[in-house]
Structures are given as C-alpha cells and as structure tokens.
Design an enzyme around this catalytic site. Structure first.
Site, PDB file in Angstrom:
ATOM      1  N   GLY A  90       0.813  -1.222   0.000  1.00  0.00           N
ATOM      2  CA  GLY A  90       0.000   0.000   0.000  1.00  0.00           C
ATOM      3  C   GLY A  90       0.846   1.271   0.000  1.00  0.00           C
ATOM      4  O   GLY A  90       2.080   1.219   0.048  1.00  0.00           O
ATOM      5  N   ASP A 107      -4.225 -12.888   5.497  1.00  0.00           N
ATOM      6  CA  ASP A 107      -5.424 -12.269   4.917  1.00  0.00           C
ATOM      7  C   ASP A 107      -6.281 -11.709   6.051  1.00  0.00           C
ATOM      8  O   ASP A 107      -6.771 -12.465   6.897  1.00  0.00           O
ATOM      9  CB  ASP A 107      -6.197 -13.326   4.111  1.00  0.00           C
ATOM     10  CG  ASP A 107      -7.401 -12.730   3.409  1.00  0.00           C
ATOM     11  OD1 ASP A 107      -7.714 -11.537   3.648  1.00  0.00           O
ATOM     12  OD2 ASP A 107      -8.047 -13.454   2.621  1.00  0.00           O
ATOM     13  N   TYR A 148     -17.128   3.525   5.139  1.00  0.00           N
ATOM     14  CA  TYR A 148     -15.684   3.440   5.382  1.00  0.00           C
ATOM     15  C   TYR A 148     -15.342   4.061   6.740  1.00  0.00           C
ATOM     16  O   TYR A 148     -14.654   3.446   7.560  1.00  0.00           O
ATOM     17  CB  TYR A 148     -14.945   4.159   4.236  1.00  0.00           C
ATOM     18  CG  TYR A 148     -13.478   4.410   4.484  1.00  0.00           C
ATOM     19  CD1 TYR A 148     -12.552   3.364   4.429  1.00  0.00           C
ATOM     20  CD2 TYR A 148     -13.002   5.691   4.769  1.00  0.00           C
ATOM     21  CE1 TYR A 148     -11.193   3.596   4.650  1.00  0.00           C
ATOM     22  CE2 TYR A 148     -11.659   5.934   4.991  1.00  0.00           C
ATOM     23  CZ  TYR A 148     -10.762   4.884   4.926  1.00  0.00           C
ATOM     24  OH  TYR A 148      -9.420   5.124   5.153  1.00  0.00           O
TER      25      TYR A 148
END
Ligand SMILES: NC(=O)c1ccc[n+]([C@@H]2O[C@H](COP(=O)([O-])OP(=O)(O)OC[C@H]3O[C@@H](n4cnc5c(N)ncnc54)[C@H](OP(=O)(O)O)[C@@H]3O)[C@@H](O)[C@H]2O)c1
Length: 314
Positions: A12, A37, A126
């Site tokens: 990222g 994960d 979010y």
C-alpha cells in the site's frame, strides 16, 4: 537480538514506505495478502503466533471509500474486526499495535481543525468501519498508537496524484470539487513520522509496556495547512508542468502521454455525486503529536513540490 516487527499492507501507499524505513527499528516480517489475509481471523492469529513480533504495524485496510458502501461486510471485516484480532494477539504476546485511521471518522460539520477530543460521527461506511477498528484497538487493553491521517497520496498505487495526472492526459478541462477541505499528506511523511516515534519508544532496556504506558492513544498525523481537492489538483499540475525530462512513475501515471489539461474548473460536491458522502471539512489539528513526540509534518504544498523535486533529481 533484533526486535521483530510484523507489518501488514506492504504493497500500500503507507505500507510500502514503511517496508523501506522500518528496518531502522528492527527485523521486518511483512507477509502479503496470501500469507496473512485480514479477512481470515485464523490467518491473522497464525501469523502473529508464528512471528511473535514486538510491534504489529497495521498499514493494511479496505480503503476504497465508495466501494465500502456496497461491500460493507468486507470493509467491516478488514477495517474493524481484523484490527481487533491483531490487538488481541498483540496482548497475548506482549506486543504493541501501531494502527492507522482516518479523518473520515468526523462528520465535517466543524470549521476549525478537529482534535482528538472531538466526537467522531462518521457519515459513510468506510468511516464507520475505521472508527470501529479504532475502538477495537483501544478497547483491547494493549499498548497502542493510532494515527489518524488524511488525503494520503503517493507516486504509486491508487492515489489522487496519479488519478489527476492520468485525467490530465485525457481532458482539456477537469472539474474538481472545491468545497471539501482537508490536508493532502504524502505517504512517505507518515511512514517517516511513524519510524521516528518508534525510535523514541524503543530505547535500550525499556520494555514495550513501559515505553507506551504514557503515550498509548490516538494521534492526528497529517501535513500542515489545508486545501480543497480542486487546489490540490492545481498544485499537482503546476508541479507536473515543471517536470522535464519525465521520470519513471510519472510516465506510468501518464502512460507516456502529454498533459493536455488547460483549466481546472471548481465545482461543488453537489455537482459531483459519489456513492459515499464525504465530510465537507476534515482538517485535523496535530498539536497532540507535536506535544508528545516533538514531531510536526511540513506544509502540504511544500511536500507536493518535494515529491516532484525528489523524483526529478533522483
Ligand atoms: N488513502 C487515504 O487517502 C487514507 C486517508 C486516511 C487514512 N488512511 C488510512 O491509512 C492506512 C493506509 O492506507 P493506504 O492508502 O496506504 O492504503 P492502500 O494504498 O489502499 O493499501 C492498502 C493495503 O492493504 C492491503 N489489504 C487490503 N485488504 C487486505 C486483506 N484482506 N488482507 C491483507 N491485506 C489487505 C492491500 O494489499 P493488496 O495490495 O493485496 O490489495 C494494501 O497493501 C489505512 O488504515 C487507511 O484507512 C488512508
């Protein structure tokens, strides 16, 4: 023995900068999504138990703000449940958690910078999932630092900087929102501040629990100043216009094509409907960070210049 750090989100914007800088602090183990994960609590537990790190740095998240509106379960699993599992595991092995959160935990109704004592009241999925993640980490009873940052950009990955450069190869006029206020923050600055803070907290002979006892909590961590998406886009194109010869990341963002945008037209949020609502004002006050760690990021505009300048001279 070198201290071990478990880093998530290595691919990222923030995670890739941390991957480069964290070796200053210790041995970094940075599994990719296949190995760890966040959608799978067992894989989180397995990684934490095998690696037994002193620090868990969680730079992974579900960051697609509009997609979160229709993929709420997945966003919640990654942004809320997973940080809770990481924190539980950290507690079992005596590790500290470093976690990132967002300006989108606020509703945007203020007109002066939000500080850490202001009430969070997210207006999109979010933001709600990120707030739940903060609460899970804070509530786990583990040494922790939560850095709320904002409008993160970088020269790689999905970022506003690259989106604007790409669009500027396609359109003579760009219409960009002028009534949302925030602070663009370069991912490298966030990673550098994180590493400086960890360096302060890892003095020889001092345990994690001791070092974090007085500092655990939430900190706002953004560049200084404020702007709108429209003026941020203008700044990007001003810098891009100075760029010659072009450089690798820039060529990738523009696919080697010339910039043709002549004008950026300011528009309102109302004129640019998106699936997720966004706060109209989400500037964060960074004084707690400065007072606690003596760290202050430079002004956002200086850093947009520096991103281009560094790449030009490298
Ligand atoms: N971007 C912003 O403007 C912004 C603003 C405020 C706060 N933040 C916060 O800052 C932090 C870092 O954001 P960023 O922009 O650097 O993120 P990013 O560039 O979108 O990267 C997200 C990272 O999370 C990983 N990831 C996603 N789902 C995963 C899963 N199920 N398991 C394991 N890894 C997974 C991704 O891996 P893959 O490569 O495999 O997908 C990627 O490495 C996040 O906490 C975010 O909420 C970001």
């Amino acid at each position: 023995m070198k201290r071990k750090i478990l880093l998530t989100g290595r691919t990222g914007q923030i995670g890739s900068e941390l991957l480069r800088l964290l070796p200053e602090i210790g041995e970094v183990v940075a599994p990719d999504r296949q190995e760890l994960d966040l959608l799978n609590p067992d894989s989180i537990r397995r990684a934490a138990r095998e690696i037994r790190p002193e620090f868990i740095v969680n730079a992974a998240a579900f960051t697609a703000v509009d997609a979160a509106e229709t993929q709420e379960a997945q966003a919640h699993a990654i942004n809320a449940n997973a940080p809770g599992v990481l924190a539980e595991e950290a507690k079992k092995i005596g590790a500290a958690v470093i976690h990132y959160s967002t300006d989108y935990v606020f509703d945007g109704s203020k007109r002066t910078p939000y500080d850490e004592a202001d009430s969070a009241a997210p207006i999109n999925v979010y933001g709600k999932t990120k707030l739940a993640g903060e609460q899970a980490v804070c509530g786990a009873g583990v040494p922790h630092l939560i850095f709320r940052t904002a409008w993160v950009y970088s020269t790689r990955g999905r970022s506003f900087l690259r989106t604007i450069l790409g669009l500027a190869t396609e359109k003579e006029e760009l219409r960009v929102v002028r009534d949302q206020f925030g602070t663009p923050t370069w991912s490298r600055d966030i990673a550098e501040a994180t590493v400086k803070i960890l360096a302060q907290l890892t003095s020889p002979g001092s345990s994690v629990a001791n070092s974090f006892s007085r500092v655990s909590g939430i900190y706002h961590l953004t560049a200084a100043g404020e702007t709108t998406w429209c003026d941020f886009a203008r700044a990007i194109l001003e810098e891009a216009a100075q760029l010659s010869p072009a450089i690798e990341w820039f060529d990738k963002a523009t696919r080697g094509r010339s910039l043709i945008t002549k004008q950026i037209i300011p528009i309102t949020t109302f004129e640019y409907p998106t699936r997720a609502s966004r706060p109209l004002y989400s500037v964060l006050a960074n004084s707690r960070l400065r007072q606690t760690f003596g760290i202050e990021l430079p002004h956002w505009r200086t850093q947009v210049h520096l991103v281009f300048e560094l790449e030009r001279s490298s």
